[in-house]
Scaffold this motif. Structure first.
Motif, PDB file in Angstrom:
ATOM      1  N   ALA A 102       0.931  -1.359  -0.049  1.00  0.00           N
ATOM      2  CA  ALA A 102       0.012   0.090   0.107  1.00  0.00           C
ATOM      3  C   ALA A 102       0.895   1.141   0.053  1.00  0.00           C
ATOM      4  O   ALA A 102       1.415   1.535   0.959  1.00  0.00           O
ATOM      5  N   LEU A 103       0.751   2.149  -0.931  1.00  0.00           N
ATOM      6  CA  LEU A 103       1.607   3.250  -1.335  1.00  0.00           C
ATOM      7  C   LEU A 103       0.783   4.321  -1.561  1.00  0.00           C
ATOM      8  O   LEU A 103      -0.294   4.199  -2.513  1.00  0.00           O
ATOM      9  N   PRO A 104       1.038   5.428  -1.280  1.00  0.00           N
ATOM     10  CA  PRO A 104       0.462   6.816  -1.955  1.00  0.00           C
ATOM     11  C   PRO A 104       0.552   6.841  -3.155  1.00  0.00           C
ATOM     12  O   PRO A 104       1.503   6.394  -3.635  1.00  0.00           O
ATOM     13  N   GLU A 105      -0.427   7.405  -3.992  1.00  0.00           N
ATOM     14  CA  GLU A 105      -0.582   7.418  -5.411  1.00  0.00           C
ATOM     15  C   GLU A 105       0.563   8.645  -5.815  1.00  0.00           C
ATOM     16  O   GLU A 105       0.817   9.785  -4.984  1.00  0.00           O
ATOM     17  N   GLN A 106       1.339   8.577  -6.613  1.00  0.00           N
ATOM     18  CA  GLN A 106       2.273   9.482  -7.027  1.00  0.00           C
ATOM     19  C   GLN A 106       1.805  10.619  -7.909  1.00  0.00           C
ATOM     20  O   GLN A 106       1.182  10.503  -8.849  1.00  0.00           O
ATOM     21  N   GLY A 107       2.061  11.767  -7.391  1.00  0.00           N
ATOM     22  CA  GLY A 107       1.433  13.159  -7.909  1.00  0.00           C
ATOM     23  C   GLY A 107       2.263  13.680  -9.026  1.00  0.00           C
ATOM     24  O   GLY A 107       3.535  12.928  -9.252  1.00  0.00           O
ATOM     25  N   GLU A 108       1.897  14.607  -9.741  1.00  0.00           N
ATOM     26  CA  GLU A 108       2.922  15.177 -10.846  1.00  0.00           C
ATOM     27  C   GLU A 108       4.129  15.904  -9.889  1.00  0.00           C
ATOM     28  O   GLU A 108       3.965  16.471  -9.151  1.00  0.00           O
ATOM     29  N   THR A 109       5.268  15.303 -10.517  1.00  0.00           N
ATOM     30  CA  THR A 109       6.634  16.073 -10.171  1.00  0.00           C
ATOM     31  C   THR A 109       7.085  17.245 -10.973  1.00  0.00           C
ATOM     32  O   THR A 109       7.037  17.027 -12.188  1.00  0.00           O
ATOM     33  N   ILE A 110       7.537  18.443 -10.253  1.00  0.00           N
ATOM     34  CA  ILE A 110       7.960  19.598 -11.284  1.00  0.00           C
ATOM     35  C   ILE A 110       9.234  19.079 -11.868  1.00  0.00           C
ATOM     36  O   ILE A 110      10.142  18.351 -11.136  1.00  0.00           O
ATOM     37  N   HIS A 111       9.582  19.155 -13.079  1.00  0.00           N
ATOM     38  CA  HIS A 111      10.687  19.094 -13.779  1.00  0.00           C
ATOM     39  C   HIS A 111      11.384  20.281 -13.672  1.00  0.00           C
ATOM     40  O   HIS A 111      11.247  21.280 -14.882  1.00  0.00           O
ATOM     41  N   LEU A 112      12.686  20.625 -12.919  1.00  0.00           N
ATOM     42  CA  LEU A 112      13.301  21.807 -12.940  1.00  0.00           C
ATOM     43  C   LEU A 112      13.926  22.218 -14.305  1.00  0.00           C
ATOM     44  O   LEU A 112      13.985  23.307 -14.460  1.00  0.00           O
ATOM     45  N   CYS A 113      14.339  21.270 -15.061  1.00  0.00           N
ATOM     46  CA  CYS A 113      15.158  21.467 -16.131  1.00  0.00           C
ATOM     47  C   CYS A 113      14.078  22.299 -17.101  1.00  0.00           C
ATOM     48  O   CYS A 113      14.650  23.141 -17.883  1.00  0.00           O
ATOM     49  N   ASP A 114      13.007  22.025 -17.131  1.00  0.00           N
ATOM     50  CA  ASP A 114      11.926  22.772 -17.688  1.00  0.00           C
ATOM     51  C   ASP A 114      12.097  24.356 -17.750  1.00  0.00           C
ATOM     52  O   ASP A 114      11.743  25.328 -18.740  1.00  0.00           O
ATOM     53  N   ALA A 115      12.336  24.828 -16.567  1.00  0.00           N
ATOM     54  CA  ALA A 115      12.428  26.239 -16.152  1.00  0.00           C
ATOM     55  C   ALA A 115      13.816  26.460 -16.201  1.00  0.00           C
ATOM     56  O   ALA A 115      14.075  27.932 -15.834  1.00  0.00           O
ATOM     57  N   CYS A 116      14.830  25.776 -16.650  1.00  0.00           N
ATOM     58  CA  CYS A 116      16.002  26.493 -16.486  1.00  0.00           C
ATOM     59  C   CYS A 116      16.560  26.773 -17.932  1.00  0.00           C
ATOM     60  O   CYS A 116      16.720  26.203 -18.847  1.00  0.00           O
ATOM     61  N   ILE A 117      16.385  28.060 -18.092  1.00  0.00           N
ATOM     62  CA  ILE A 117      16.865  28.762 -19.850  1.00  0.00           C
ATOM     63  C   ILE A 117      18.238  28.835 -19.986  1.00  0.00           C
ATOM     64  O   ILE A 117      18.676  28.198 -21.131  1.00  0.00           O
ATOM     65  N   GLU A 118      19.218  28.775 -19.171  1.00  0.00           N
ATOM     66  CA  GLU A 118      20.742  29.243 -19.536  1.00  0.00           C
ATOM     67  C   GLU A 118      21.355  27.757 -19.574  1.00  0.00           C
ATOM     68  O   GLU A 118      22.434  27.556 -20.415  1.00  0.00           O
ATOM     69  N   LYS A 119      20.900  26.435 -18.932  1.00  0.00           N
ATOM     70  CA  LYS A 119      21.477  25.352 -19.072  1.00  0.00           C
ATOM     71  C   LYS A 119      22.987  25.336 -18.815  1.00  0.00           C
ATOM     72  O   LYS A 119      23.837  24.735 -19.623  1.00  0.00           O
ATOM     73  N   PRO A 120      23.445  25.827 -17.639  1.00  0.00           N
ATOM     74  CA  PRO A 120      24.444  25.919 -17.367  1.00  0.00           C
ATOM     75  C   PRO A 120      25.375  24.449 -17.454  1.00  0.00           C
ATOM     76  O   PRO A 120      26.470  24.450 -17.541  1.00  0.00           O
ATOM     77  N   CYS A 121      24.642  23.580 -17.233  1.00  0.00           N
ATOM     78  CA  CYS A 121      25.017  22.100 -17.132  1.00  0.00           C
ATOM     79  C   CYS A 121      25.631  21.567 -18.515  1.00  0.00           C
ATOM     80  O   CYS A 121      26.453  20.681 -18.683  1.00  0.00           O
ATOM     81  N   LEU A 122      25.608  22.552 -19.697  1.00  0.00           N
ATOM     82  CA  LEU A 122      25.808  21.973 -20.881  1.00  0.00           C
ATOM     83  C   LEU A 122      26.917  22.860 -21.214  1.00  0.00           C
ATOM     84  O   LEU A 122      27.528  23.017 -22.330  1.00  0.00           O
ATOM     85  N   LYS A 123      27.437  23.788 -20.441  1.00  0.00           N
ATOM     86  CA  LYS A 123      28.460  24.804 -20.838  1.00  0.00           C
ATOM     87  C   LYS A 123      29.745  24.875 -19.976  1.00  0.00           C
ATOM     88  O   LYS A 123      30.603  25.672 -20.173  1.00  0.00           O
ATOM     89  N   SER A 124      29.918  23.893 -19.007  1.00  0.00           N
ATOM     90  CA  SER A 124      31.211  24.049 -18.040  1.00  0.00           C
ATOM     91  C   SER A 124      32.118  22.934 -18.309  1.00  0.00           C
ATOM     92  O   SER A 124      33.262  23.097 -18.021  1.00  0.00           O
ATOM     93  N   CYS A 125      31.696  21.942 -19.107  1.00  0.00           N
ATOM     94  CA  CYS A 125      32.826  20.757 -19.445  1.00  0.00           C
ATOM     95  C   CYS A 125      33.678  21.484 -20.559  1.00  0.00           C
ATOM     96  O   CYS A 125      33.404  21.620 -21.506  1.00  0.00           O
ATOM     97  N   PRO A 126      34.902  21.313 -20.164  1.00  0.00           N
ATOM     98  CA  PRO A 126      36.068  21.799 -20.976  1.00  0.00           C
ATOM     99  C   PRO A 126      36.089  20.989 -22.442  1.00  0.00           C
ATOM    100  O   PRO A 126      36.657  21.521 -23.199  1.00  0.00           O
ATOM    101  N   VAL A 127      35.473  19.863 -22.402  1.00  0.00           N
ATOM    102  CA  VAL A 127      35.566  19.175 -23.883  1.00  0.00           C
ATOM    103  C   VAL A 127      34.296  18.929 -24.279  1.00  0.00           C
ATOM    104  O   VAL A 127      33.824  18.131 -25.193  1.00  0.00           O
ATOM    105  N   ASP A 128      33.245  19.425 -23.751  1.00  0.00           N
ATOM    106  CA  ASP A 128      31.941  19.510 -24.210  1.00  0.00           C
ATOM    107  C   ASP A 128      31.312  17.818 -24.202  1.00  0.00           C
ATOM    108  O   ASP A 128      30.672  17.643 -25.270  1.00  0.00           O
ATOM    109  N   ALA A 129      31.293  17.457 -23.023  1.00  0.00           N
ATOM    110  CA  ALA A 129      31.239  16.008 -23.116  1.00  0.00           C
ATOM    111  C   ALA A 129      29.722  15.569 -23.231  1.00  0.00           C
ATOM    112  O   ALA A 129      29.117  14.629 -23.819  1.00  0.00           O
ATOM    113  N   TYR A 130      28.888  16.787 -22.619  1.00  0.00           N
ATOM    114  CA  TYR A 130      27.433  16.577 -22.960  1.00  0.00           C
ATOM    115  C   TYR A 130      26.690  17.553 -23.752  1.00  0.00           C
ATOM    116  O   TYR A 130      27.122  18.703 -23.916  1.00  0.00           O
ATOM    117  N   SER A 131      25.990  16.884 -24.701  1.00  0.00           N
ATOM    118  CA  SER A 131      25.271  17.777 -25.987  1.00  0.00           C
ATOM    119  C   SER A 131      24.002  17.108 -26.104  1.00  0.00           C
ATOM    120  O   SER A 131      23.734  16.166 -25.767  1.00  0.00           O
TER     121      SER A 131
END
Length: 226
Positions: free
Chosen positions: A142-171
């Motif tokens: 018996a578990l509570p029903e999972q409600g909708e979860t906010i996805h913070l990436c949707d509100a992130c405009i600058e996307k710093p997680c894609l700009k800090s790697c010196p070899v651009d490992a993520y794209s």
């Protein structure tokens, strides 16, 4: 039979004594239960938020004799395995083969979605969390029903997680594993080796749960085989 919710609370209390937490769960439909090992009707995911489990792991590691190839995985298996035995469950790990769909389970259990780095984005913990195993039960829970979860990436405009790697490992094309690995192992990779992934650390969310440098260095060394 549906197991009483009190059992879930007891499991959570035992795990918390090791710095681990329950990360949600759900009941399987008849056609989607894991086919490896014994049958299962439900699953509870086990993991961590921030570095809460790190002191417990270190105390265990300091007592071990000889070299352990994957100490954190070994510790997690021991702790979660003991909990499974106590509560009549079967313990499974993300490293078990054949691999179980842990990320899909996590997305369903907590309503999370992947960040651009592939790590699931949590509305409270950001990227500073992990799943260490799961408990499979032969009965429904018996578990509570999972409600909708906010996805913070949707509100992130600058996307710093894609700009800090010196070899651009993520794209948008995915993770350039070999480029990342070569950089971390190379002469210019010291900031990543000692302080963790620069892209991950650039994320503005969940900073209260950010892994300390020694924890990030541990995981980076495991990734790079150092």
């Amino acid at each position: 039979m549906i197991a009483p919710a009190g059992r879930v609370d007891r499991i959570a209390a035992v795990l918390l004594a090791h710095g681990l937490i329950l990360r949600g769960g759900f009941n399987f439909a008849p056609d989607e239960a894991p086919t490896t090992g014994a049958s299962a009707r439900s699953v509870l995911l086990v993991g961590q938020a921030g570095a809460g489990s790190w002191p417990h792991f270190l105390r265990w590691w300091e007592k071990q004799l000889g070299t352990i190839a994957n100490p954190l995985d070994t510790w997690s298996r021991e702790v979660i395995g003991a909990v499974a035995e106590t509560f009549g469950a079967r313990a499974v790990s993300p490293s078990d083969k054949p691999y179980l769909p842990f990320q899909q389970w996590a997305m369903r259990a907590e309503g999370l979605r992947p960040s651009p780095l592939g790590i699931l984005m949590h509305p409270r913990y950001g990227l500073w969390h992990a799943y260490r195993g799961a408990l499979l039960f032969e009965d429904e829970i018996a578990l509570p029903e999972q409600g909708e979860t906010i996805h913070l990436c949707d509100a992130c405009i600058e996307k710093p997680c894609l700009k800090s790697c010196p070899v651009d490992a993520y794209s948008a094309q995915g993770f350039a594993y070999q480029s990342c690995l070569a950089h971390v192992r190379g002469a210019d990779g010291e900031p990543c080796r000692s302080g963790g992934c620069l892209d991950r650390n650039a994320r503005p969310y969940g900073t209260d749960y950010r892994y300390p440098p020694e924890v990030q260095a541990f995981h980076m060394a495991a990734f790079a085989g150092l």
